[in-house]
Write an enzyme that holds these catalytic residues in place. Structure first.
Site, short mmCIF file in Angstrom:
data_model
loop_
_atom_site.label_atom_id
_atom_site.label_comp_id
_atom_site.label_asym_id
_atom_site.label_seq_id
_atom_site.Cartn_x
_atom_site.Cartn_y
_atom_site.Cartn_z
CE1 TYR A 55 -3.35 -2.80 0.35
CE2 TYR A 55 -3.58 -2.29 2.58
CZ TYR A 55 -3.84 -2.99 1.55
OH TYR A 55 -4.76 -3.99 1.61
N PRO A 209 -16.50 -4.60 2.42
CG PRO A 209 -16.95 -3.80 4.74
CD PRO A 209 -15.63 -4.10 3.81
#
Length: 347
Positions: A55, A209
Site C-alpha cells: 500500500y 464490505p
C-alpha cells in the site's frame, strides 16, 4: 464495541477493523489527517488495524503512516500487515518464498517502527512457491517473536485446507485467519471459504464490505460514472458493472424501509455472519469514519436478512469478481490444452 476472538489465537479484536489501503496516494495523502483517523478509530473502540507493504509508495508508504499513528498506543492495537505484493521491479522482491519473506518482514517492522507484528498475512496465494516453504519461513518468524500469528488472504478453499494439512504433517505454525472479500454483492465465500475457516477454527476478517463504495448508496444506476479518481483507480470494473446497479436499486428501498442508511445496513450484514470475526472499513476522512462508527451497533432483523437473501442469493457473486484469487489455469490457455502433437495423436 463488543470484542470477538480472532479464531483460536486468543487475541480479542473489534468487529470493525480499520483498513489503511486509502492512506497515501490512493486516497488520502494528508499524513496528519490519516493519523487523526487512526486516533479517532482507537478512541471509538476499534483495536484492530490492517495494512500491507504494497500500500502507498515512495515517501508516503502506508505502513510508515500507520507506524507513526500508533506510536505511543502500540499496546492498544492488534496490528496486521501483509506481504507478497511486488515491491519494485525485481521479481524476487515479491511472492511467498523464504528468501523474500525474511526480507519483507524486516522491511515492514522498520516502516511500522514496531518490534513485532500481531498478524502477518500472505496477501495472495503464490502458485510458484510450495506452501511448506512459506509456512516453514513463517514458523521461524513466530518462533523468533517477530510475528505473533500468521494468516492468509484471498486464498481458495483448497489452498486453505492444504496449508492446514502441511502444518499438521510438518509441525509448522498454522494459518490462524483468512481475509477474503465479502459483502452483499460478493457472497461467494459463503459456499466454501467461510465453512472451511470454521472447520479449522480460523478467524475471518473481510475486506470491501461496502463493495468499493457501491453499497454506500452514493452511486446509482445513472450516476455510477461519477466516481472519485482514487476509487476509480482501484476498481473501475466493479464500479461500472450494470448488474451491480440492478441489485443496488433493490437494496436502497430495503434500507429505507428498515430505517437504515445503506452504509449501516451493508456493514451490519458483513459482521452478522457467524464465521466473520471482523470487517475491514477503509475511510478516507474522519467524517466517513464517524458515520461508520455511528452504525456500529446496528443489528439486522431476520426480515431484512431474508429480503437480502431474496435479492442476492446466499453464495452468489454479482457481476465482475476478479480481485481475489484467480486460478492460473483460467488465466493461461497453455494450462488448459495439451501440446499440439498430443492432440493430433489422439485423433
Amino acid at each position: 464495541m463488543k470484542m470477538r476472538t480472532l479464531g483460536r489465537t486468543g487475541m480479542h479484536v473489534s468487529p470493525y477493523c480499520l483498513g489503511t489501503m486509502m492512506f497515501g496516494p490512493a486516497g488520502n495523502s494528508d499524513v496528519d489527517d490519516c493519523r487523526r483517523i487512526v486516533h479517532r478509530a482507537l478512541d471509538g473502540g476499534i483495536n484492530f488495524i490492517d495494512t500491507a507493504d504494497v500500500y502507498g509508495g515512495g515517501e508516503t508508504e502506508t505502513e510508515t503512516i500507520v507506524g507513526h499513528a500508533v506510536r505511543g498506543r502500540r499496546d492498544d492495537v492488534v496490528l496486521a500487515t501483509k506481504f507478497t505484493g511486488p515491491m519494485g521491479q525485481d521479481p524476487n522482491r515479491r511472492g511467498a518464498s523464504r528468501r523474500w519473506i525474511m526480507t519483507a518482514v524486516e522491511d515492514s517492522l522498520r516502516r511500522l517502527g514496531v518490534e513485532h507484528i500481531d498478524l502477518y498475512q500472505i496477501h495472495h496465494f503464490d502458485p510458484e512457491t510450495d506452501l511448506d516453504e512459506t509456512l516453514s519461513a513463517l514458523t521461524d518468524l513466530v518462533g523468533s517473536g517477530k510475528v505473533r500469528a500468521i494468516g492468509s488472504s484471498n486464498f481458495p478453499p483448497s489452498s486453505i485446507v492444504e496449508a492446514q494439512w502441511v502444518s499438521q504433517r510438518r509441525g509448522l505454525a498454522r494459518l490462524r485467519s483468512e481475509q477474503p472479500t465479502y459483502s452483499i454483492l460478493a457472497r461467494g465465500v459463503e459456499r466454501e471459504v467461510l465453512p472451511v475457516c470454521g472447520e479449522y477454527g480460523m478467524g475471518v476478517l473481510t475486506w470491501s464490505p461496502l463493495s468499493w463504495g457501491l453499497l454506500t448508496g452514493r452511486y446509482r444506476r445513472d450516476q455510477h460514472h461519477d466516481v472519485t479518481p482514487g476509487r476509480l483507480a482501484w476498481g473501475p470494473r466493479h464500479m461500472t458493472d450494470p448488474r451491480k446497479f440492478d441489485v443496488i436499486e433493490e437494496l436502497v428501498p430495503l434500507a429505507q424501509s428498515a430505517g437504515l442508511s445503506m452504509t449501516h445496513m451493508a456493514m451490519a450484514f458483513a459482521v452478522a455472519h457467524p464465521r466473520v470475526t471482523s470487517a475491514i472499513i477503509g475511510p478516507r476522512t474522519v467524517e466517513q469514519l464517524d458515520d461508520l462508527l455511528d452504525g456500529a451497533d446496528t443489528h439486522l432483523g431476520d426480515d431484512v436478512l431474508d429480503r437480502i437473501d431474496e435479492i442476492v442469493p446466499p453464495g452468489a457473486d454479482i457481476g465482475v469478481m476478479d480481485v481475489g484469487h484467480q486460478s492460473q489455469a483460467l488465466l493461461d490457455a497453455a494450462l488448459r490444452r495439451r501440446p499440439a502433437h498430443d492432440r493430433s495423436a489422439a485423433w
